[in-house]
Motif scaffolding. Sequence first.
Motif, PDB file in Angstrom:
ATOM      1  N   PRO A  69     -51.075  42.667 -36.432  1.00 23.90           N
ATOM      2  CA  PRO A  69     -50.316  41.439 -36.090  1.00 23.90           C
ATOM      3  C   PRO A  69     -49.449  41.436 -34.217  1.00 23.90           C
ATOM      4  N   SER A  70     -49.871  43.189 -33.872  1.00 18.62           N
ATOM      5  CA  SER A  70     -49.201  43.315 -32.914  1.00 18.62           C
ATOM      6  C   SER A  70     -50.218  43.982 -31.922  1.00 18.62           C
ATOM      7  N   PRO A  71     -50.224  44.346 -30.544  1.00 20.11           N
ATOM      8  CA  PRO A  71     -50.520  45.594 -30.174  1.00 20.11           C
ATOM      9  C   PRO A  71     -50.330  46.950 -29.758  1.00 20.11           C
ATOM     10  N   VAL A  72     -49.337  46.247 -30.470  1.00 18.19           N
ATOM     11  CA  VAL A  72     -48.515  48.259 -30.168  1.00 18.19           C
ATOM     12  C   VAL A  72     -49.134  49.183 -31.524  1.00 18.19           C
ATOM     13  N   VAL A  73     -49.506  49.393 -31.633  1.00 14.39           N
ATOM     14  CA  VAL A  73     -49.884  50.514 -32.357  1.00 14.39           C
ATOM     15  C   VAL A  73     -49.487  51.982 -32.499  1.00 14.39           C
ATOM     16  N   GLU A  85     -42.580  40.522 -26.728  1.00 15.02           N
ATOM     17  CA  GLU A  85     -42.238  40.715 -29.046  1.00 15.02           C
ATOM     18  C   GLU A  85     -43.513  38.715 -29.396  1.00 15.02           C
ATOM     19  N   GLY A  86     -43.822  39.419 -30.306  1.00 12.15           N
ATOM     20  CA  GLY A  86     -44.992  38.382 -30.645  1.00 12.15           C
ATOM     21  C   GLY A  86     -45.747  38.210 -30.892  1.00 12.15           C
ATOM     22  N   SER A  87     -46.017  38.853 -29.397  1.00 14.60           N
ATOM     23  CA  SER A  87     -47.059  38.106 -28.890  1.00 14.60           C
ATOM     24  C   SER A  87     -48.302  39.132 -29.377  1.00 14.60           C
ATOM     25  N   GLY A 122     -37.974  34.552 -24.292  1.00 10.61           N
ATOM     26  CA  GLY A 122     -37.854  35.971 -25.926  1.00 10.61           C
ATOM     27  C   GLY A 122     -37.441  37.295 -25.292  1.00 10.61           C
ATOM     28  N   GLN A 123     -38.511  38.474 -26.269  1.00 13.83           N
ATOM     29  CA  GLN A 123     -38.191  40.085 -26.045  1.00 13.83           C
ATOM     30  C   GLN A 123     -39.277  40.459 -24.953  1.00 13.83           C
TER      31      GLN A 123
END
Length: 841
Positions: free
Chosen positions: A130-134, A260-262, A291-292
């Motif tokens: 869901p996000s590129p943050v892993v 966030e959300g991207s 956004g954040q």
Amino acid sequence: MTFTFTALLCLGLTLGLGTPVLAGALPKPILRAQPDSVVSQQTTVIFLCEGTTRAKEYYLYKDGHQYLRCTETPQSCKDKAEFSISKIDHYHARQYRCRYQTDDGWSEYSDSLDLVVTGLYSKPSLSAQPSPVVTEGGTVTLQCVSWQSYHSFILIKEGPQKRSWMLNSQYNSYTGQFQALFYVGPVTSRKRWTFRCYSFNRNRPQEWSEPSDPLELLVSGTLHKPTIKAEPGSVVSLRSVVTIWCQGTLDAEICVLHKEGSQNPLDTQTPEKPENKAKFSIPSVTQQHGGQYCCYCYSSAGWSEPSDTLEIVVIGIYYHNKPSLSVLSSPVVTLGRNMTLQCVSWEGYEKFILTKDDQKFLSSLNSQFIHSIRQWQALFSTDHVTQDHSGTFRCYGYYKHAPHWWSVPSEPLEIHVSGLSKKPSLLTHQGQILDPGKSLTLQCCSDINYDRFALYKLGEADVTQNGGQWTQSGLSLANFTLGPVSRTTGGQYRCYGAHNLSSEWSASSDPLNILITGQRSFSPSLSVKPNSTVHPGDNVTLLCQSTYKVDTFILSKEGAAHQPQRLKSKSEASDFQAEFSMSAVTSDHSGTYRCYGSQDSSPYLLTQASEPVELTVSGSIGTSTTPPSKFMPTAGLEGYLKALVGVSVAFLLFLFILIFLLLRRRHQGKFRKDAQKDTELQLPRGAVEPVFRDRGSQKRSNPAAATQEESLYASVKDTQPENGAKVDSWRSAEEDPQGETYAQVKGSRLRRAGAVLPSVMSGEVLDTKDGQAENDREMDSQAAESEEPQDVTYAQLCTRSLRQGTAAPPPSQAEEAPEESTVYAALAVTQQGSVPSNKEQ
């Protein structure tokens, strides 16, 4: 097409793989492409075929056919050959092999190398789900999608450790796109994870689309987190320019900005020296930029922690309906007290948010619909106000599904915090009840040397500030001119003082109500009970009445410095009325009174004035109970001057009356003495001087003689004497036409030769009762000479009307009616006919 020969002479051949060669046991060569086997159109590609130093010729094959030949040159003998192709195009996208030849024969073929040419079709998009943050050791799903129908998608990991994944495409009926999902992991924070994806068709596997935008996986590491901020601020307007700064450690190589959300990082930048800050610019803000945000930095040691979250809010999205912000009490709030700010709007926003200029106290609340005002509102309350609450506040409205899209801001609301310093005084020079068009100046003054003053009107959103002035008496003040008053001028005012070096305001002055008359077309009536003239200590009631609806009645006294009295009206029959009672009135209650009416919806807008009523408190002038005031308003001074003029006029009038009475008394005394001298009766010749005697005070020394006296009363009218008789009086009959004199004649025997004759009359004209006057009798000279005893008659003359100057009765008769004055005249009693014929005129 151009061919470059580096060490060997390369010739283009058309021989196929089926050409008879001698297959020896020479090692297989290695074929590589530079810069890469996947290149875009118009790129120059160099094929390197590495064999042995004994190789005489190298051959490059394209799709199984000999494509290029390189022949050894004597000058340079190497173990590899280079085949250069410039301006690569789609027909170069094929499968390539190479081999070499020595004196011992031919080598084996190298492994095949696919030369892929990109950019032949539109690019797909790559995102992380869901996000590129892993997290460290986690897995992520990468999605490659395209609107065009392709058979396959391929995912390539860029960098030193290059990898690729290929999947057949699938049609997504929900989105109407073709896609492929690649599962990647586990990932670590010690290296970069950058990906691109392509699409292609099965019949031409070396012809790919344009590459997708790179996707950088952000692996949250353990290195020090960077800092992030926005300039000029995090609340930005549509189409404005915003710069986001991300500052990492000094060894940071790249910084990545993520929203966030991207599903993709927003941008990647190299930090600028010397602060090592990465700059991310947004040239024109749109609503999609709300956004954040957070940022990551990567160095040779790996990834950093994420920065703190930065919220970017885009305002002005809903520009038709901006909310309004107000404070329920006053924009000047006492330190430590409560404060409530109200944000309202006609638009049905689901939430309201309150902001301050320095972005402190950001808070949002759900909106509530208020039926009485048919608006949506939110109340922001603060239980304990501090100095940090001073500043400019605004509020916005937004919807829950888009929390970073706000309306246009409300008008700014300035909040001032007042402390515990001494409150100033607020005065009016023109009175508190004013007619429209009159000028009004409010003065805020204090014995504290404040540098500036602020005037606040209840219900307004801001205060008016003026610089302070100093008087010779040590007072500081400021005048606030409100100009010609109108209905908007009416209201309640307060003022504050402050020093230049402090943001804290003083305590509030006492409230001052300014009332505007004539805002209703009718006027009430005013009456006083029991009377308009009363005595000190009496109770007085002033009754204000109106046949029109009035919620509150206001009673004012002309020239009074205190606030007008207010009473709620009571409905009696068809009238509205209020009774203003005054107990034990004094002279201070004297004055001119008027009453007005107002309605609760506009308490500072009054009706026309009633007819004035004058209340007079008679009696001694008491000392005013009004406490002394250091600052006397002009209205009070005018009343004082009027009272002083009235007292002075009364004193002069009293002095004039006193002088008049003294002069009159002196004149009357002088007139009495002159009258007594002029009205004395004339005595006959040879007569003995008459003797005055009072009947009430007459005493007898001889009782026997008293018994012999014979009383004789004769009523004599003041007429012309008969037979030559003459009566002298003090005034003529015209002066007292109705006066009567009674004569009492008493007989006695005289042993003396002298006769006692009447003396001066009592001051009234002698009137005869029967119309005949007694003739004055003269004593016969012979009878006078005779020594024979003679009868003497006393005549007592009683006057009914007494002139001023008549002797007062004796003290013993003070409580009785004053007795009439009595004049005794000695009359000689003779026989009839014995009176001489010759009468004196």
